[in-house]
Each structure stands twice: as C-alpha cells, then as structure tokens.
Design a protein around this motif. Structure first.
Motif, PDB file in Angstrom:
ATOM      1  N   LEU A 111      19.657   8.988 -44.866  1.00  0.00           N
ATOM      2  CA  LEU A 111      18.371   9.978 -44.717  1.00  0.00           C
ATOM      3  C   LEU A 111      18.048  10.144 -43.098  1.00  0.00           C
ATOM      4  O   LEU A 111      17.806  11.360 -42.693  1.00  0.00           O
ATOM      5  CB  LEU A 111      17.253   9.327 -45.160  1.00  0.00           C
ATOM      6  N   VAL A 112      18.041   9.091 -42.258  1.00  0.00           N
ATOM      7  CA  VAL A 112      18.152   9.302 -41.073  1.00  0.00           C
ATOM      8  C   VAL A 112      19.042  10.278 -39.994  1.00  0.00           C
ATOM      9  O   VAL A 112      18.707  10.833 -39.463  1.00  0.00           O
ATOM     10  CB  VAL A 112      17.628   7.891 -40.171  1.00  0.00           C
ATOM     11  N   LEU A 113      20.218   9.744 -40.466  1.00  0.00           N
ATOM     12  CA  LEU A 113      21.345  10.433 -39.837  1.00  0.00           C
ATOM     13  C   LEU A 113      21.289  11.867 -40.150  1.00  0.00           C
ATOM     14  O   LEU A 113      21.916  12.769 -39.421  1.00  0.00           O
ATOM     15  CB  LEU A 113      22.617   9.905 -40.123  1.00  0.00           C
ATOM     16  N   SER A 114      21.007  12.505 -41.340  1.00  0.00           N
ATOM     17  CA  SER A 114      20.955  13.697 -42.074  1.00  0.00           C
ATOM     18  C   SER A 114      19.518  14.322 -41.644  1.00  0.00           C
ATOM     19  O   SER A 114      19.697  15.428 -42.091  1.00  0.00           O
ATOM     20  CB  SER A 114      21.337  13.676 -43.355  1.00  0.00           C
ATOM     21  N   MET A 115      18.844  13.682 -40.813  1.00  0.00           N
ATOM     22  CA  MET A 115      17.713  14.340 -40.733  1.00  0.00           C
ATOM     23  C   MET A 115      17.477  15.730 -40.023  1.00  0.00           C
ATOM     24  O   MET A 115      17.044  16.793 -40.304  1.00  0.00           O
ATOM     25  CB  MET A 115      16.530  13.571 -39.818  1.00  0.00           C
ATOM     26  N   PRO A 116      18.600  15.820 -38.818  1.00  0.00           N
ATOM     27  CA  PRO A 116      18.877  16.789 -38.043  1.00  0.00           C
ATOM     28  C   PRO A 116      19.310  18.153 -39.257  1.00  0.00           C
ATOM     29  O   PRO A 116      18.813  19.271 -39.227  1.00  0.00           O
ATOM     30  CB  PRO A 116      19.837  16.861 -37.278  1.00  0.00           C
ATOM     31  N   TRP A 117      20.075  17.671 -40.248  1.00  0.00           N
ATOM     32  CA  TRP A 117      20.651  18.991 -41.206  1.00  0.00           C
ATOM     33  C   TRP A 117      19.407  19.259 -42.128  1.00  0.00           C
ATOM     34  O   TRP A 117      19.377  20.469 -42.699  1.00  0.00           O
ATOM     35  CB  TRP A 117      21.742  18.290 -42.164  1.00  0.00           C
ATOM     36  N   LEU A 118      18.701  18.248 -42.611  1.00  0.00           N
ATOM     37  CA  LEU A 118      17.304  18.468 -43.391  1.00  0.00           C
ATOM     38  C   LEU A 118      16.621  19.264 -42.559  1.00  0.00           C
ATOM     39  O   LEU A 118      15.619  20.437 -43.355  1.00  0.00           O
ATOM     40  CB  LEU A 118      16.652  17.096 -43.921  1.00  0.00           C
ATOM     41  N   LEU A 135      14.181  13.739 -31.378  1.00  0.00           N
ATOM     42  CA  LEU A 135      14.559  12.669 -30.656  1.00  0.00           C
ATOM     43  C   LEU A 135      13.642  11.645 -30.244  1.00  0.00           C
ATOM     44  O   LEU A 135      13.992  10.500 -29.885  1.00  0.00           O
ATOM     45  CB  LEU A 135      14.795  13.643 -29.035  1.00  0.00           C
ATOM     46  N   LEU A 136      12.515  11.851 -30.308  1.00  0.00           N
ATOM     47  CA  LEU A 136      11.346  10.633 -30.007  1.00  0.00           C
ATOM     48  C   LEU A 136      11.275   9.767 -31.363  1.00  0.00           C
ATOM     49  O   LEU A 136      11.257   8.666 -30.970  1.00  0.00           O
ATOM     50  CB  LEU A 136      10.029  11.298 -29.867  1.00  0.00           C
ATOM     51  N   PHE A 137      11.560  10.299 -32.631  1.00  0.00           N
ATOM     52  CA  PHE A 137      11.881   9.433 -33.454  1.00  0.00           C
ATOM     53  C   PHE A 137      12.908   8.276 -33.256  1.00  0.00           C
ATOM     54  O   PHE A 137      12.958   7.050 -33.690  1.00  0.00           O
ATOM     55  CB  PHE A 137      11.771  10.064 -34.976  1.00  0.00           C
ATOM     56  N   TYR A 138      14.133   8.798 -32.984  1.00  0.00           N
ATOM     57  CA  TYR A 138      15.293   8.091 -32.785  1.00  0.00           C
ATOM     58  C   TYR A 138      15.014   7.343 -31.783  1.00  0.00           C
ATOM     59  O   TYR A 138      15.616   5.998 -31.774  1.00  0.00           O
ATOM     60  CB  TYR A 138      16.627   9.116 -32.456  1.00  0.00           C
ATOM     61  N   VAL A 158       9.893  -1.140 -41.947  1.00  0.00           N
ATOM     62  CA  VAL A 158       8.502  -0.778 -41.734  1.00  0.00           C
ATOM     63  C   VAL A 158       8.370  -0.689 -40.247  1.00  0.00           C
ATOM     64  O   VAL A 158       7.567   0.282 -39.611  1.00  0.00           O
ATOM     65  CB  VAL A 158       7.402  -1.991 -42.201  1.00  0.00           C
ATOM     66  N   ILE A 159       8.935  -1.660 -39.332  1.00  0.00           N
ATOM     67  CA  ILE A 159       8.981  -1.747 -38.002  1.00  0.00           C
ATOM     68  C   ILE A 159       9.615  -0.357 -37.475  1.00  0.00           C
ATOM     69  O   ILE A 159       9.110   0.364 -36.446  1.00  0.00           O
ATOM     70  CB  ILE A 159       9.691  -2.818 -37.464  1.00  0.00           C
ATOM     71  N   PHE A 160      10.706   0.093 -37.996  1.00  0.00           N
ATOM     72  CA  PHE A 160      11.332   1.219 -37.541  1.00  0.00           C
ATOM     73  C   PHE A 160      10.367   2.538 -37.844  1.00  0.00           C
ATOM     74  O   PHE A 160      10.217   3.324 -36.966  1.00  0.00           O
ATOM     75  CB  PHE A 160      12.569   1.738 -38.377  1.00  0.00           C
ATOM     76  N   LEU A 161       9.985   2.308 -38.989  1.00  0.00           N
ATOM     77  CA  LEU A 161       8.901   3.632 -39.274  1.00  0.00           C
ATOM     78  C   LEU A 161       7.555   3.776 -38.108  1.00  0.00           C
ATOM     79  O   LEU A 161       7.127   4.673 -37.950  1.00  0.00           O
ATOM     80  CB  LEU A 161       8.495   3.450 -40.659  1.00  0.00           C
ATOM     81  N   GLY A 206       8.946   4.696 -34.896  1.00  0.00           N
ATOM     82  CA  GLY A 206       9.499   6.006 -34.725  1.00  0.00           C
ATOM     83  C   GLY A 206       8.531   6.977 -35.003  1.00  0.00           C
ATOM     84  O   GLY A 206       8.271   8.013 -33.987  1.00  0.00           O
ATOM     85  N   LEU A 207       7.290   6.795 -35.648  1.00  0.00           N
ATOM     86  CA  LEU A 207       5.882   7.740 -35.945  1.00  0.00           C
ATOM     87  C   LEU A 207       5.359   7.673 -34.485  1.00  0.00           C
ATOM     88  O   LEU A 207       4.698   8.565 -34.365  1.00  0.00           O
ATOM     89  CB  LEU A 207       5.341   7.640 -37.104  1.00  0.00           C
ATOM     90  N   SER A 208       5.104   6.340 -34.215  1.00  0.00           N
ATOM     91  CA  SER A 208       4.360   6.185 -32.769  1.00  0.00           C
ATOM     92  C   SER A 208       4.902   7.090 -31.484  1.00  0.00           C
ATOM     93  O   SER A 208       4.012   7.407 -30.878  1.00  0.00           O
ATOM     94  CB  SER A 208       4.229   4.620 -32.700  1.00  0.00           C
ATOM     95  N   PHE A 209       5.997   6.948 -31.775  1.00  0.00           N
ATOM     96  CA  PHE A 209       6.672   7.842 -30.482  1.00  0.00           C
ATOM     97  C   PHE A 209       6.412   9.368 -30.692  1.00  0.00           C
ATOM     98  O   PHE A 209       6.945  10.200 -29.741  1.00  0.00           O
ATOM     99  CB  PHE A 209       8.060   7.418 -30.385  1.00  0.00           C
ATOM    100  N   GLU A 210       6.132   9.605 -31.770  1.00  0.00           N
ATOM    101  CA  GLU A 210       5.711  11.457 -32.026  1.00  0.00           C
ATOM    102  C   GLU A 210       4.420  11.601 -31.215  1.00  0.00           C
ATOM    103  O   GLU A 210       4.249  12.698 -31.473  1.00  0.00           O
ATOM    104  CB  GLU A 210       5.582  11.610 -33.503  1.00  0.00           C
ATOM    105  N   LEU A 211       3.650  10.633 -30.586  1.00  0.00           N
ATOM    106  CA  LEU A 211       2.390  10.963 -30.177  1.00  0.00           C
ATOM    107  C   LEU A 211       2.357  12.292 -29.324  1.00  0.00           C
ATOM    108  O   LEU A 211       1.416  13.296 -29.186  1.00  0.00           O
ATOM    109  CB  LEU A 211       1.735   9.666 -29.320  1.00  0.00           C
ATOM    110  N   PRO A 212       3.591  12.315 -28.178  1.00  0.00           N
ATOM    111  CA  PRO A 212       3.465  13.566 -27.451  1.00  0.00           C
ATOM    112  C   PRO A 212       3.259  15.043 -28.225  1.00  0.00           C
ATOM    113  O   PRO A 212       2.805  15.912 -28.004  1.00  0.00           O
ATOM    114  CB  PRO A 212       4.633  13.536 -26.351  1.00  0.00           C
TER     115      PRO A 212
END
Length: 250
Positions: free
Chosen positions: A81-88, A117-120, A161-164, A167-173
């Motif tokens: 799911l994470v790797l195919s996110m660009p395609w989705l 990129l920030l999520f990754y 849960v840690i990844f999520l 990953g979401l916290s880095f979306e702040l900008p």
C-alpha cells in the motif's frame, strides 16, 4: 435534453471513477504479488530494531497458531500500500485534474508530491531513528526477572501505529499551506500562534508516542521545525493580497 446530457455526463464520470479505482486496485495487487515471496524477509527486517535491543536469549514469539502466516502477510499488504501510493495518488489526480483550473493544478501537484515525500520521510525517521531508541529504553526499564518476548502481531501493530503517527505528523507543512490557501489563516497568524502550536505539538507527541521522553522529543522537535517550514512555504504560496498584508505586519 439538458437533463439527458447531465445524466450522460454523470454516467461518464462514474465510468471514469470505476476505471481509476480498478487501475489502482490492479496496481496495488501487482506490488503485493511481487512482495509476497519476500514477506518473511520483510518481517525479519522490520523486527530488527527490536531484535538488536533484546537481551541474549530473548526473541519474538507467536502466541496465536496462525500468526507466523498472517503477520508477514499483513506486513506485505501495508508495504504494498505504501509503495503503490504514488500510483494510487496518480489515479486520483487523473480523475480530479480535468475539473481543476490551471492555478489549482499548479498548486495541487507540488502539494501532492510534498505530502508523499514527507510521509515517506516520517516513516523512515521512525524506523531508523525512533524505533531503536524506543526499544533501547523499553529493554532498559524491563524489571529484573521479566523475560521480554513480544508477540509478532503485537509488535507489528505497534510499529505500524508509530509509522502512521510519524508519517502523518510530518505532513504538518502541507496542512499549514492548505489552510493558508483556503484563507482560514494567514502566515502572520501562524507566526503569532507559534507558542500555542509548540505547546500543542508537545502534548500531541506525549499522547501518540511511547511513554519515554526520548521518543516524545524525537517527534516534537521535528514537528516544531516542520511548523516553521510550513510558515515559510505558506508565505511563498499564499495569494498576493495575503502576502502583502503579512509583509505589512513585519
């Protein structure tokens, strides 16, 4: 005739949506099929931050009978799911883009790429920096006489849960830029609220991270820096009127 045309356009949109969803599912399925043969190796790599910190003789265990099969399978699905996110995201973009104005397209593409990129980056930071420190702390505070042997399902859920969270916290900008572009706040207001934002960030970090100061700081400090980055980015991308008003407050 107008009603028939409207129904025809709606039907065309539904067909396009169906096509994009199917393409996304097929792409996800292809990536998943490619990862399934390596599911056990993926899990072994994911468990390395904990295994490296465990005392000699300790190891991960499988409490449930089917856990050795389902845990790597679950990990392979989330990795696909994470790797195919660009395609989705591309399929979603291809469906939405025809209805956007040129300026909206010019703003949306950088925001989508930046959010991905920030999520990754957040996931990578969690794996290479946060997890080793967290597991080092947890093994250090384990009471004497207690064998630390974690269930593989519980470990996977904890790491996801840690990844999520990171990953979401880095979306702040990206979130700050969107708020400014929508006109809900201005860069000047974001700067004025900096103190409240820092307090909120530390409270959020205390809630979503394990109960140790190190991991809380590892989330809070990057988020504070990302908040500042969001202010800078929002000033660069904000409408001219808001930017002029913001400059007048300096």
């Amino acid at each position: 005739m107008a009603g028939a045309d409207g129904e025809g356009h709606l039907f065309d949109h539904l067909l396009e949506l169906r096509s994009r969803i199917l393409r996304g599912i097929v792409g996800l399925g292809v990536v998943l099929a490619a990862l399934l043969p390596f599911a056990n190796k993926l899990y072994a790599r994911l468990s390395q931050p904990l295994v490296d910190k465990l005392p000699e003789g300790a190891h991960l265990i499988a409490v449930e009978v089917a856990s050795p099969f389902f845990a790597p399978l679950k990990l392979a699905f989330f990795a696909a799911l994470v790797l195919s996110m660009p395609w989705l995201l591309y399929q979603a973009w291809a469906f939405v883009a025809p209805g956007l104005y040129r300026r909206e397209k010019n703003l949306a593409l950088p925001l989508l790429a930046s959010s991905l990129l920030l999520f990754y980056a957040g996931c990578a930071f969690a794996f290479f920096v946060v997890l080793p420190s967290v597991f080092g702390f947890l093994t250090m505070v384990t009471p004497e006489g207690v064998a630390m042997m974690t269930d593989i399902n519980a470990y996977l859920d904890f790491v996801l849960v840690i990844f999520l969270a990171f990953g979401l916290s880095f979306e702040l900008p990206v979130a700050l830029v969107i708020l400014v572009l929508m006109g809900w706040v201005t860069p000047a207001q974001l700067r004025e609220a900096r103190g409240y934002a820092i307090v909120g960030i530390f409270i959020l970090a205390a809630i979503i991270t394990p109960p140790d100061v190190i991991s809380q700081l590892m989330l809070a400090i990057p988020m504070c820096l990302l908040y500042e980055a969001g202010i800078v980015a929002s000033r660069m991308l904000s409408p001219r009127g808001a930017a002029a008003g913001d400059a007048g407050t300096d």
